[in-house]
Design a protein around this motif. Structure first.
Motif, PDB file in Angstrom:
ATOM      1  N   ILE A  78      -7.096  -2.576   2.819  1.00  0.00           N
ATOM      2  CA  ILE A  78      -5.932  -2.938   2.015  1.00  0.00           C
ATOM      3  C   ILE A  78      -4.887  -3.537   2.943  1.00  0.00           C
ATOM      4  N   GLY A  82      -3.294   4.083  -3.908  1.00  0.00           N
ATOM      5  CA  GLY A  82      -4.515   4.825  -3.596  1.00  0.00           C
ATOM      6  C   GLY A  82      -4.909   5.762  -4.718  1.00  0.00           C
ATOM      7  N   ASN A  91      -6.605   2.510   2.678  1.00  0.00           N
ATOM      8  CA  ASN A  91      -5.360   2.218   1.994  1.00  0.00           C
ATOM      9  C   ASN A  91      -4.141   2.826   2.684  1.00  0.00           C
ATOM     10  N   ILE A 125     -11.221   7.082  -0.491  1.00  0.00           N
ATOM     11  CA  ILE A 125      -9.999   6.284  -0.494  1.00  0.00           C
ATOM     12  C   ILE A 125      -8.959   6.993   0.367  1.00  0.00           C
ATOM     13  N   SER A 131      -4.720   8.419  -0.761  1.00  0.00           N
ATOM     14  CA  SER A 131      -4.896   8.427  -2.223  1.00  0.00           C
ATOM     15  C   SER A 131      -4.212   9.599  -2.899  1.00  0.00           C
ATOM     16  N   THR A 166      -6.174   3.788  -7.694  1.00  0.00           N
ATOM     17  CA  THR A 166      -7.520   3.295  -7.424  1.00  0.00           C
ATOM     18  C   THR A 166      -8.547   4.404  -7.594  1.00  0.00           C
ATOM     19  N   PRO A 195       0.792  -1.205   0.000  1.00  0.00           N
ATOM     20  CA  PRO A 195       0.000   0.000   0.000  1.00  0.00           C
ATOM     21  C   PRO A 195       0.825   1.256   0.000  1.00  0.00           C
TER      22      PRO A 195
END
Length: 298
Positions: free
Chosen positions: A167, A47, A118, A39, A42, A50, A2
């Motif tokens: 995650i 992240g 995440n 998220i 991110s 995604t 991650p």
């Protein structure tokens, strides 16, 4: 692995103007169309990839990180693609910050359908050498960085009969030398997910875990050494790594199918199989690799 955030900043979130609810031109009509996805972690890495994948699939986005500069840059890139997005700077190891993060989603869009936890910190040090506060910092980021966002978001996710995905890592499935705190944290959230599925089965909420394998990381990614200093991640052969975009699509597939567990990559599935059914063999292989491939851990 991650995305890893090492910076500390004021947990008070930074808000932008509310995104438009106008459908995204050319967006795929999918299970994510019109959904609101938050998220954590991110601003970069997996992240961020995604967030782009969810935006392309028609979701409305809430992105999060600790660096307002990087988060603003990611927001600009998402907006350039026409994706509805709002950013929020928040330290997910602080519950009040997580509450404000969730409030950002509700105040902007009026709902929350998807939470992906995440954000986390990793490390690269043998347990005997680690300072206690470093162990705690890594554990806090992985455990409370998952617990607090979900705790704040839970009423809204139950209302929408939505989805939460933790995650995790293949490191949660077996011990990894020089990764004690990281392994412990990722194993903890895997067990947490199992417990919550039992407690919340009546709500219709999807609770899943994605165990990531080796992923191509941003060149700026750092992990903590024994004294808490940022150092580059240990060497991983490129042939073992998936791209961030590949991982993002696997995360979306996991959510779409409302799966309980997804182990990413053939190598990850092999590791899970060996350590479940042939644990002595698995331990022997790891011990051999510690002798022959020390750079893999150090």
């Amino acid at each position: 692995m991650p995305s890893i955030l090492l910076e500390r900043s004021d947990p008070t979130p930074s808000f932008t103007h509310k995104p438009t609810d106008t459908p995204i031109p050319g967006a795929r009509q999918s299970a994510f169309a019109g959904k609101v996805a938050l998220i954590t972690g991110s601003e970069s890495g997996i992240g961020r990839a995604t967030a782009f994948a969810l935006g392309e699939a028609g979701a409305r986005l809430v992105i999060n990180g600790l660096s307002d500069e990087r988060l603003a840059q990611t927001e600009r890139l998402l907006r350039a693609e026409g994706y509805p997005v709002v950013r929020c700077v928040a330290d997910v190891t602080q519950f009040d910050a997580c509450q404000r993060l969730v409030d950002t989603a509700i105040d902007t869009y009026g709902q929350l359908d998807i939470l992906i936890t995440n954000a986390s910190i990793s490390m690269r040090a043998y347990f005997a050498d680690m300072q206690p506060d470093v162990f705690q910092r890594v554990l806090d980021s992985n455990v409370y960085g998952t617990v607090y966002p979900l705790k704040a978001a839970l009423p809204h996710l139950i209302e929408s009969r939505g989805s939460v995905t933790f995650i995790s890592s293949i490191s949660a499935l077996n011990g990894m030398p020089s990764g004690s705190a990281y392994c412990a944290g990722k194993a903890a959230i895997s067990n947490l997910a199992h417990t919550l599925r039992l407690e919340l089965a009546h709500t219709g909420l999807h609770i899943g875990v994605v165990h990531l394998g080796f992923t191509k990381n941003d060149t700026t990614k750092r992990v903590l050494d024994a004294n808490g200093q940022p150092v580059p991640i240990a060497y991983r052969s490129p042939r073992w790594q998936k791209t961030q975009e590949q991982v993002a699509q696997l995360i979306l597939g996991h959510i779409r199918r409302r799966r309980q567990r997804t182990v990413v990559s053939g190598l990850g599935k092999l590791i899970a199989f060996v350590h479940t059914y042939l644990p002595r063999l698995g331990d022997w292989i790891v011990r051999q690799s510690m002798r022959r491939l020390r750079h893999f851990y150090e």
